[in-house]
Structure formats: structure tokens, C-alpha cells
Design a protein around this motif. Sequence first.
Motif, short mmCIF file in Angstrom:
data_model
loop_
_atom_site.label_atom_id
_atom_site.label_comp_id
_atom_site.label_asym_id
_atom_site.label_seq_id
_atom_site.Cartn_x
_atom_site.Cartn_y
_atom_site.Cartn_z
N GLY A 36 50.14 42.95 59.77
CA GLY A 36 49.23 41.93 59.10
C GLY A 36 49.18 42.41 57.65
N SER A 37 49.23 41.76 56.86
CA SER A 37 49.24 42.06 55.48
C SER A 37 48.61 40.96 54.37
N ASP A 38 47.84 41.34 53.48
CA ASP A 38 47.17 40.21 52.69
C ASP A 38 46.77 41.00 51.48
N VAL A 39 46.64 40.00 50.39
CA VAL A 39 46.51 40.50 48.87
C VAL A 39 45.17 39.53 48.47
N LEU A 40 44.17 39.29 49.09
CA LEU A 40 43.09 38.48 48.63
C LEU A 40 42.66 38.80 47.31
N SER A 41 43.07 39.82 46.41
CA SER A 41 42.75 39.94 45.22
C SER A 41 43.27 38.88 44.54
N ARG A 42 44.46 38.27 44.85
CA ARG A 42 45.32 37.04 44.23
C ARG A 42 44.64 35.87 44.41
N THR A 43 43.62 35.86 44.99
CA THR A 43 42.76 34.52 45.64
C THR A 43 41.40 34.44 45.07
N THR A 53 46.30 45.41 44.39
CA THR A 53 47.60 45.11 44.08
C THR A 53 48.24 45.17 42.57
N GLY A 54 49.07 46.06 42.03
CA GLY A 54 49.37 45.98 40.68
C GLY A 54 50.55 44.92 40.60
N PRO A 55 51.28 44.83 39.37
CA PRO A 55 52.34 43.88 39.04
C PRO A 55 53.60 43.90 40.06
N ASP A 56 53.87 45.11 40.67
CA ASP A 56 54.78 45.15 41.44
C ASP A 56 54.61 45.25 43.02
N GLU A 57 53.15 44.99 43.52
CA GLU A 57 52.96 44.97 44.69
C GLU A 57 52.49 43.63 45.34
N ALA A 73 44.52 41.15 39.62
CA ALA A 73 42.94 41.31 39.34
C ALA A 73 42.56 41.72 38.17
N VAL A 74 41.80 40.92 37.20
CA VAL A 74 41.35 41.12 36.32
C VAL A 74 39.78 41.66 36.12
N LEU A 75 39.71 42.90 35.79
CA LEU A 75 38.31 43.50 35.91
C LEU A 75 37.43 43.43 34.60
N SER A 76 38.04 43.42 33.57
CA SER A 76 37.37 43.51 32.11
C SER A 76 38.30 42.38 31.32
N GLU A 77 37.14 42.21 30.25
CA GLU A 77 37.71 40.88 29.29
C GLU A 77 38.84 41.51 28.50
N GLY A 78 39.08 42.60 28.40
CA GLY A 78 39.93 43.24 27.50
C GLY A 78 41.48 42.98 28.05
N GLN A 79 41.41 42.88 29.39
CA GLN A 79 42.86 42.56 30.19
C GLN A 79 43.25 41.27 30.09
N ALA A 80 43.94 40.64 29.28
CA ALA A 80 44.38 39.25 29.25
C ALA A 80 44.98 38.62 30.56
N ALA A 81 44.35 37.71 31.11
CA ALA A 81 45.06 36.78 32.31
C ALA A 81 44.15 35.71 32.61
N ALA A 82 44.88 34.65 33.11
CA ALA A 82 44.18 33.59 33.31
C ALA A 82 43.48 33.58 34.58
N PRO A 83 42.03 33.06 34.45
CA PRO A 83 41.20 32.98 35.69
C PRO A 83 41.84 32.30 36.91
N VAL A 84 41.67 32.91 38.11
CA VAL A 84 42.36 32.40 39.30
C VAL A 84 41.67 31.09 39.82
#
Length: 348
Positions: free
Chosen positions: A157-164, A64-68, A221-232
Amino acid sequence: MSTTQTLLQTQVPRPLSVGRRSAVVGTGSCLPARSVHNDDFPATLATNDEWIRTRTGIRCRRLTGPDENSYTLGLEAGRRAIAAAGLTANDIDLIVCATVTPYTMCPSNACRFQGELGCRPIPAFDVIGACTGFIHVMSIADQFIQSGTCNNVLVVGSDVLSRTLDYTDRSTCILFGDAAGAVVLSATGEQGRGVRWTRMYSDGARGDLIRMPSHVTNTIAVLSEGQAAAPVIPHLVLNGREVFRFAVRALVGLVQEALEACPVPEGARFLLVPHQVNQRIIDAALQELPLRPEQVVLNLDRYGNTSAASIPLALDEAVATGTVRSGDHLLMAAFGGGLTWGGIMLTL
Ligand SMILES: CC(C)(COP(=O)(O)OP(=O)(O)OC[C@H]1O[C@@H](n2cnc3c(N)ncnc32)[C@H](O)[C@@H]1OP(=O)(O)O)[C@@H](O)C(=O)NCCC(=O)NCCS
């Protein structure tokens, strides 16, 4: 009579010739736009396409991206299932959504669907069942229909496990994807069609094998260090090896039980729609079962493990491509966190 005997007596298979039953009359699904191939994981994760493909069968997943989120994906999957059924939101009598990653705890995804779809003030609720969740909500819908309480149920059935997930943990983050799938289950008196058998189990004593945080992050989900986001943190933790063994045993047991309870008539087609978790788990189970690989509906190579969405997503694709068709005998079989496992045998 013991509790076990009482339970088993209420779960005897139903004949398809008499009475009110529930049948799948429409399917739908929705995937996030963002595709992440095995090669897209950063070098710092110390993994590679060859390892992921040979150990899991997964080549790609959608994240998912920011709007999903699980609400937006589930809403669209539900809309598509209602349209495929030739119904309108007004025809729906109940909405049940399986998710371990609801957009918000309250209102539930199901209540959000009810409002946004413009349904009547019908009952709507979410069920937490991890990867077995879709079996739980299908069984609930089936019971409401059999009892005569509802005619048409939207089952999502709907899940976004990437957010966990922790995207620095290579043993888990490569396994999962985000998605939603849905079916409309409707009352039918049509001979030879509908749900024939449902069965569910749990073993909370082994619950620690798959643990999830009690909240879902809004951070994508953050896949590279270049993208700023806190670890989950805290994030999903699993004991892959032990879950692997459990999954093979659960899948073998469910298929054997279902085929014993509901023998497939001579000349009829039987297909297995398993929880899409790992090609090696499916292959190991097949070695013990009287099934050919072409009888198994699979799409895990493209989407990974999408939790509660995995079975309805696979079913929707199989309906769209003609891989499954009217008159087929289908076994949906799932297993996952809880631990939980369960199956549903139906004739399409
Ligand atoms: C997770 C899973 C793919 C791991 O496969 P496996 O063959 O059991 O691999 P192991 O856990 O034994 O790890 C073997 C090695 O690969 C390494 N490894 C793990 N993930 C890796 C990755 N993505 N890339 C490269 N190496 C990896 C491990 O660190 C280990 O290295 P070591 O031998 O130096 O310690 C597999 O166990 C599985 O699919 N389990 C079930 C999945 C699940 O739980 N799903 C959710 C419930 S429905």
C-alpha cells in the motif's frame, strides 16, 4: 438464489484448523525523510497546532521530497517485507499494489517493483481503492493463495496524497501524509494461523464526498509562499463532516461483523488495526464497541492519514515494537473514497 445470498455464502469465515490459508509472514514500511509538524504550516493557512491536535489527533506527517514518490517508497517497503519474511524476490509469485497516486499510470508501481526487485515474470498490477485499497489487495492476495495459484504474494500500500492537495485549503491539507507499507502473505497449513474473514463494500452513490484529481503532480508540497511552485489544481476535495459520520458507522459495522463472524477464543488477544484517519473517529467508534483503547493500534499522531499505506504502516510498527505478536487476532478495518469500506480478520 439472489446475488447477495451467493456473495455471502462465499464469504463465510474459514476454520483455522483445516485447509490451505494465507498468513502474514513479513512486514515492512518506508517513510519520506521530510517531517512537517503542525507548527510548520505557514501563518497564511490560518490554522494552529492546538486546532489540528484536538480535532484530528495529528501532530506531524511525512511529506515526499523531489526524489521520493509512491514507487520509491513502495519499493523499499516491499524489500523490507520480503527480507522480514526470510524470502528473496525469486520466491514471490504475485505483486499487488494499492495506490491512488501511482508514480506513472503505466507502467504500474507493481510492474516497476517486479522489474527493480528482479522477480521472475510474475503477474503484477495496481489497484485503485483509496483508503480501503490495502484491504482490497490483501483480499486479492488471499484469494490467489487459497485457490492454490500462488504461494507468496507481495502486498503493498503506497500513497503520496501530498501530490494531490491544495496547500492553501486548511480543511484538507493538514490531514494527510505520504508513506508506504507492505506485507508478504504466504500459504500456510499451520493450525490456528492465517486469514479468517474478509469483507468489502462500496457505495458509489455517495462518491462525491471524497473526490480526487485523475492525475498526480510532480510538484512537492509547498508550505510557504517563499517556495516557488504551481498550486495543485484540480486537487483533492472532501466533505469532512459527512465523511466523519460515514467513517464512524463503517468502522463500528466492520468490527461488529468481524467479531460476530469470528469470535475471539477465550484468553486470546484481539487488536484492531484501523485506517489511521482521525482520533475522534476512532474514539466515537469505541464508544459503541466492546473494545478498550489499548486494543487499538494507532500511529496517526505521527503520520496523519496515509491512505492505502496507513494499515500496513501501523502493522509494521506494531510488529517491530512487539505491540502485536504471533497468535494475536487482528482486525484490519478501512474506509474511504468511493465510498468504500472493508475488513480482514486474521490470526498472526
Ligand atoms: C476534517 C475534519 C478534521 C474537520 O473537523 P470538524 O470538527 O468536522 O470541523 P468543521 O469542518 O466542522 O469545521 C469547524 C471550523 O473549523 C474550521 N477549520 C477547518 N479546518 C481548520 C484548520 N486546519 N485549522 C483551523 N480551523 C479549521 C472550519 O473552517 C470551521 O470554521 P467555521 O465554523 O468558522 O466555519 C473532520 O471532519 C474529519 O476528520 N473528517 C474526516 C476526514 C476525512 O474525510 N478523511 C479522508 C477520508 S478517509
